[in-house]
Design a protein around this motif. Structure first.
Motif, PDB file in Angstrom:
ATOM      1  N   UNK A  29      -2.653   1.739  -4.554  1.00 44.80           N
ATOM      2  CA  UNK A  29      -2.233   3.130  -4.431  1.00 44.80           C
ATOM      3  C   UNK A  29      -3.401   3.926  -3.850  1.00 44.80           C
ATOM      4  N   UNK A  30      -3.157   4.594  -2.721  1.00 47.54           N
ATOM      5  CA  UNK A  30      -4.178   5.466  -2.133  1.00 47.54           C
ATOM      6  C   UNK A  30      -3.898   6.875  -2.660  1.00 47.54           C
ATOM      7  N   UNK A  31      -4.568   7.224  -3.742  1.00 45.62           N
ATOM      8  CA  UNK A  31      -4.348   8.541  -4.345  1.00 45.62           C
ATOM      9  C   UNK A  31      -5.009   9.649  -3.517  1.00 45.62           C
ATOM     10  N   UNK A  32      -6.178   9.348  -2.966  1.00 43.34           N
ATOM     11  CA  UNK A  32      -6.898  10.267  -2.077  1.00 43.34           C
ATOM     12  C   UNK A  32      -7.887   9.430  -1.288  1.00 43.34           C
ATOM     13  N   UNK A  60       0.855  -1.184   0.000  1.00 40.37           N
ATOM     14  CA  UNK A  60       0.000   0.000   0.000  1.00 40.37           C
ATOM     15  C   UNK A  60       0.890   1.232   0.000  1.00 40.37           C
ATOM     16  N   UNK A  61       0.618   2.160  -0.899  1.00 31.35           N
ATOM     17  CA  UNK A  61       1.382   3.404  -0.900  1.00 31.35           C
ATOM     18  C   UNK A  61       0.425   4.586  -0.960  1.00 31.35           C
ATOM     19  N   UNK A  62       0.935   5.752  -0.637  1.00 36.78           N
ATOM     20  CA  UNK A  62       0.143   6.970  -0.696  1.00 36.78           C
ATOM     21  C   UNK A  62       0.943   8.119  -0.125  1.00 36.78           C
ATOM     22  N   UNK A  63       0.680   9.306  -0.616  1.00 37.67           N
ATOM     23  CA  UNK A  63       1.372  10.476  -0.105  1.00 37.67           C
ATOM     24  C   UNK A  63       0.891  10.782   1.315  1.00 37.67           C
TER      25      UNK A  63
END
Length: 345
Positions: free
Chosen positions: A305-308, A158-161
């Protein structure tokens, strides 16, 4: 290119176009905030009186409070940055440090009984001059569109800013898995912000095990113990790639048999695959000339991917996505857009 048809009530990023080899999915999601009122209230005693007075009516809406010595206090509320007329002082910041009983070696500390996190930063003379208080929420629902992946995939990356909702998503995924697998799920909590700080387990997480890392340098020994001593079948970790030896241990764990789900830093999979520290977890070797080559399979079967908070990108077959990206092709993905419907707990 087929135009993207957006159902009423859903949002997509401005100017968004669906990439080649991708499909879009739109899901309504019922979301319940099960964060206890007392968890929100524990923030107030840390704050200067005027800041606490402003924050109190909006605790359920706040994402962050930032205080820099000599500057106006800033709130991030529902995605907007709001400046408070009160100017933070060194005394304010040092009082908060004392209230959380000093910071760990990574500059972070959780608030006991909550999943909120306080981070501190120092100036060039070594004096603490800034504080970021990030609210941690326990929401049921954000990960529901991925229930089949969470229950069936052998590991998920899991990734995300920062502030994208990555940790909120991870908490809900843990609860979904824990409902089915119980104590076979073990959460290795680097900053205790996934399941909360303190000795008393959060009532929402009594079905899973939590290994509290304490100081970041303890991550590798705690991971080893979870894998070797406690029959862990499903290991959840956060922010892998920051402690020496943690990536190598994740690879060992994958070979031992446990399913690994972990968050990593990066806005999307392409960014993550450029990180030399993380490359081995994705079966990539970086040669001396800078080229990247696939030498094995990733430690995860899928990747999200957690974009938002309402936009996710799912790679169901991570190995294929990695191959395609390294070959200069678009990965095969599902762009999942959600419309949260808030329910009262």
């Amino acid at each position: 290119m087929t135009p993207l048809v957006i159902p009423p009530g859903f949002r997509v990023p401005r100017g968004f176009t669906l990439p080649p080899e991708a499909v879009a999915r739109f899901d309504q999601v019922y979301v319940t905030d099960v964060t206890r009122n007392e968890e929100y209230q524990r923030v107030l005693p840390l704050l200067p009186a005027l800041v606490a007075e402003y924050a109190a009516p909006f605790l359920y809406e706040l994402d962050e409070i930032k205080m820099d010595a000599g500057k106006p206090v800033q709130f991030r509320q529902r995605g907007m940055h709001i400046a408070h007329p009160l100017t933070a002082t060194f005394d304010d910041i040092e009082r908060i440090e004392g209230a959380v009983n000093s910071f760990k070696s990574n500059g972070r500390k959780g608030i006991p009984g909550t999943s909120h996190r306080v981070s501190g930063g120092k100036n060039d003379s070594g004096r603490l001059d800034r504080i970021t208080l990030r609210f941690g929420r326990l929401l049921r629902g954000p990960a529901e569109p991925f229930r089949d992946v969470i229950l069936n995939a052998k590991g998920i990356g899991i990734c995300g800013k920062p502030a994208s909702g990555k940790t909120t998503f991870l908490r809900d995924a843990i609860l979904i898995k824990g409902e089915v697998e119980g104590f076979a799920v073990n959460v290795v909590d680097t900053s205790n912000e996934i399941l909360g700080e303190g000795d008393e387990p959060h009532p929402q997480f009594t079905l899973v095990r939590q290994d509290k890392v304490g100081a970041p340098e303890n991550l590798v020994p705690v991971l080893k113990e979870a894998i070797r001593n406690h029959g862990t079948l499903f290991l959840y970790a956060d922010e892998v790639g920051y402690s020496p030896g943690d990536v190598e241990l994740i690879l060992q764990a994958d070979r031992f048999g446990p399913s690994i789900t972990s968050s990593v830093h990066g806005g999307n999979l392409q960014d993550v695959l450029l990180n030399p520290t993380l490359m081995p977890m994705f079966g990539i070797e970086r040669r001396s000339d800078g080229s990247r080559h696939i030498i094995g399979h990733p430690a995860f079967e899928a990747f999200i991917e957690v974009r938002s908070r309402t936009h996710f990108v799912l790679h169901r077959d991570l190995h294929t996505s990695v191959q395609r990206i390294l070959n200069g092709q678009h990965p095969i993905t599902e762009h999942v857009f959600t419309q949260p419907i808030r329910l009262q707990p």
